[in-house]
Design an enzyme around this catalytic site. Structure first.
Site, PDB file in Angstrom:
ATOM      1  N   LYS A  22      -6.916   2.201  -8.336  1.00 14.48           N
ATOM      2  CA  LYS A  22      -7.906   1.991  -9.400  1.00 14.48           C
ATOM      3  C   LYS A  22      -8.307   3.326 -10.040  1.00 14.48           C
ATOM      4  CE  LYS A  22     -12.555   0.665 -10.396  1.00 14.48           C
ATOM      5  NZ  LYS A  22     -13.855   0.158  -9.995  1.00 14.48           N
TER       6      LYS A  22
ATOM      7  N   HIS B 169      -0.981  -0.319  -3.845  1.00 14.84           N
ATOM      8  CA  HIS B 169      -2.051   0.124  -4.743  1.00 14.84           C
ATOM      9  C   HIS B 169      -2.368  -0.995  -5.731  1.00 14.84           C
ATOM     10  CE1 HIS B 169      -0.719   4.573  -3.976  1.00 14.84           C
ATOM     11  NE2 HIS B 169      -1.160   3.960  -2.901  1.00 14.84           N
TER      12      HIS B 169
ATOM     13  N   THR C  52      -0.067  -4.498   1.434  1.00 15.30           N
ATOM     14  CA  THR C  52       1.364  -4.514   1.731  1.00 15.30           C
ATOM     15  C   THR C  52       1.716  -5.546   2.798  1.00 15.30           C
ATOM     16  OG1 THR C  52       1.534  -2.209   1.111  1.00 15.30           O
ATOM     17  CG2 THR C  52       3.305  -3.040   2.490  1.00 15.30           C
ATOM     18  N   THR C  53       0.928  -5.591   3.880  1.00 18.35           N
ATOM     19  CA  THR C  53       1.316  -6.459   5.002  1.00 18.35           C
ATOM     20  C   THR C  53       0.377  -7.656   5.186  1.00 18.35           C
ATOM     21  OG1 THR C  53       0.005  -5.109   6.505  1.00 18.35           O
ATOM     22  CG2 THR C  53       2.339  -4.538   6.308  1.00 18.35           C
TER      23      THR C  53
ATOM     24  N   GLY D 208      -6.340   5.334   4.228  1.00 20.78           N
ATOM     25  CA  GLY D 208      -5.652   4.522   3.221  1.00 20.78           C
ATOM     26  C   GLY D 208      -6.519   3.441   2.625  1.00 20.78           C
ATOM     27  N   ASP D 209      -6.033   2.875   1.507  1.00 21.00           N
ATOM     28  CA  ASP D 209      -6.671   1.750   0.818  1.00 21.00           C
ATOM     29  C   ASP D 209      -8.069   2.066   0.305  1.00 21.00           C
ATOM     30  OD1 ASP D 209      -4.373   0.308   1.498  1.00 21.00           O
ATOM     31  OD2 ASP D 209      -5.219  -0.199   3.443  1.00 21.00           O
TER      32      ASP D 209
ATOM     33  N   THR E 140       1.470   8.347   9.100  1.00 19.36           N
ATOM     34  CA  THR E 140       2.740   8.013   8.457  1.00 19.36           C
ATOM     35  C   THR E 140       3.608   9.276   8.475  1.00 19.36           C
ATOM     36  OG1 THR E 140       3.772   6.933   6.559  1.00 19.36           O
ATOM     37  CG2 THR E 140       1.935   8.437   6.074  1.00 19.36           C
TER      38      THR E 140
ATOM     39  N   PRO F 296      -5.430  -7.953   8.585  1.00 22.15           N
ATOM     40  CA  PRO F 296      -6.862  -7.671   8.429  1.00 22.15           C
ATOM     41  C   PRO F 296      -7.103  -6.186   8.685  1.00 22.15           C
ATOM     42  CG  PRO F 296      -6.484  -9.313  10.158  1.00 22.15           C
ATOM     43  CD  PRO F 296      -5.135  -8.837   9.710  1.00 22.15           C
TER      44      PRO F 296
END
Ligand code: GDP
Ligand code: IMO
Ligand code: MG
Length: 430
Positions: A18, A41, A299-300, A12-13, A238, A303
């Site tokens: 972008k 996102h 989202t949260t 993720g991330d 997930t 770190p």
């Protein structure tokens, strides 16, 4: 025009937002096919930062229709909040379409998510706490509430009361938690339903007709391949189909209609939440990457765990997605490094391993073996052409591409839309 899936290749991330935004410039549709508001996102346009959770990022482009398809779980409270925030910034949400088949995420899903996590102690997954797992569990056990029922006040009331009765039995008897009051949930959520109703439609038909008319469709993957419920590092995943195949499952668009898959991956590795992460750096270098890449969850705010590029994992995810090419992002984050490392293989029980093990008990034993290359020690954030990148950076990219057996089509050198170097424009054609 083309149908292109954008999918994350790690945990993720990877900057999918972008890349989708970049492609959306020439697209007609941007479609979210999986997950819910556990996604975050980010898109940066000039000095404006937009953070999306359920609304597809394509909404920033005036001619794009933004579709929330069947495979998504939608939290009405969060979704209406996102719509209102966009309106306040002058973005009209009238081009948003939501599938009547998408499942509705309700307060008891969030509560059960946190109760389950707390009960797991050391074995917790480190979820985003958004209720995603419990909502998909209801979908699979055929007890969920779908958008088509949610926007019909009579059906919604009936379904909600019966669901809450069963959930309260679990909440109070198994976890000793406090029962949820169905009447107050209904009163709050019927207001969201009123606001959402105009957007709900048959998105399968919409996308089928769009494909027949040769529209350009970008499928916006959420989360990433190693968080996929089947192909990821189970149980530290997930609950949705994150891989490119999920674009078909989650939209009703058939596999023969997909033209290309763009896998997105950072020039290094990150992960949020629990689970094995072979190239994780728990030292000063990890902290340097976290600072340079501003690696805190969208989202949260947690770190993110940081580490070196893992070619074993990415070779595997490129394969399970059938990636046509890779968008290699956040290369600029490594600007300050004297040397950069690539994990070429693992050592597990004394053996050299190049095939990624999805059994986490095996993965947890993996020791990464690295190849070290010279860094470029130069600010590359305003470089526009591949040929203008320092030779060390070009060599790094060439070696990554060779190890993951996939060509690179885009390189990201900064947050902004225009900080994007195109290597293969044909791959990006809509
Ligand atoms: P997503 O979930 O895959 O869409 O990624 P996120 O938005 O959660 O995280 C990616 C972060 O990196 C965001 O804060 C982006 O603004 C930022 N970003 C994207 N591309 C680049 C890049 O090439 N360089 C740098 N330094 N930051 C980037
Ligand atoms: P984007 O789309 C990073 C992780 C959580 C946790 C695990 C399960 O922004 O890349 P969940 O709440 O989904 O049940 O949590 O999955 N996770 C993500 N990590 N980026 C995401 O989305 C994520 N979505 C879920 O941290 O480890
Ligand atoms: Mg994110």
């Amino acid at each position: 025009m083309a149908n292109v899936v954008v999918v994350g290749l790690l945990w993720g991330d990877e900057a999918k937002g972008k890349v989708v935004d970049f492609l959306a410039e020439d697209a007609d549709y941007v479609v979210r096919y999986n997950g819910g508001n556990n996604a975050g996102h980010t898109v940066v346009v000039d000095d404006q930062v937009y953070k999306f959770h359920t609304v597809p990022v394509g909404v920033l482009h005036p001619k794009v229709t933004a579709v929330v398809a069947d495979g998504v779980v939608l939290d009405p409270q969060i979704f209406t909040g996102e719509l209102n925030a966009l309106k306040e910034r002058g973005i009209t949400p009238d081009r948003i379409k939501i599938s009547g088949n998408a499942h509705v995420l309700l307060p008891y899903h969030r509560l059960i998510d946190s109760l389950e996590e707390n009960s797991k102690g050391e074995n917790k997954i480190g979820t985003t706490g958004r209720g995603i797992g419990p909502c998909y569990a209801d979908k699979m056990s055929r007890t969920g509430i779908r958008m088509c029922e949610f926007v019909d006040p009579v059906r919604f009331r009936e379904r909600l009361f019966s669901c809450i009765e069963r959930k309260n039995a679990i909440i109070t008897n198994i976890y000793g938690g406090e029962a949820i009051d169905a009447e107050s949930v209904y009163e709050e959520y019927k207001v969201y339903a009123e606001q959402i109703r105009p957007y709900v439609t048959d998105t399968t038909k919409l996308l089928y007709e769009a494909s027949k008319e040769c529209a350009g469709i970008v499928f916006e993957g959420a989360h990433a391949s190693l968080l996929d419920i089947d192909h990821g590092t189970y149980p530290f995943v997930t609950s949705s189909h994150c891989v490119a195949g999920g674009a078909c499952i989650g939209t009703g668009v058939g596999p023969t209609m997909i033209d290309r898959v763009i896998g997105v991956v950072k020039a290094y590795a990150t992960r949020v939440g629990e689970g094995p992460f072979p190239t994780e750096l728990l030292d000063e270098t990890g902290e340097t990457i976290r600072r340079a890449g501003n690696e805190y969850g969208t989202t949260t705010g947690r770190p993110r765990r940081c580490g070196w590029f893992d070619s074993v994992a990415i070779k595997y995810t490129s394969a399970v997605n059938g990636a046509s090419c890779v968008a290699l992002t956040l290369l600029d984050v490594l600007d300050g490094m004297d040397t950069v490392k690539i994990c070429t293989h693992y050592e597990i029980d004394g053996k050299k391993v190049r095939d990624f093990p999805t059994d986490v008990s095996v993965l947890a034993k993996a020791t990464p073996v690295y190849e070290e290359m010279p860094g470029w020690k130069r600010d590359i954030s305003e470089v526009k052409l591949f040929s203008d990148l320092p030779v060390e950076a070009r060599n790094y990219l060439a070696r990554l591409s060779e190890l993951i057996e996939t060509p690179i089509c885009i390189v990201g050198v900064g947050k902004r839309r225009d900080q994007t170097i195109v290597l293969d424009s044909e791959m990006l054609e809509m």
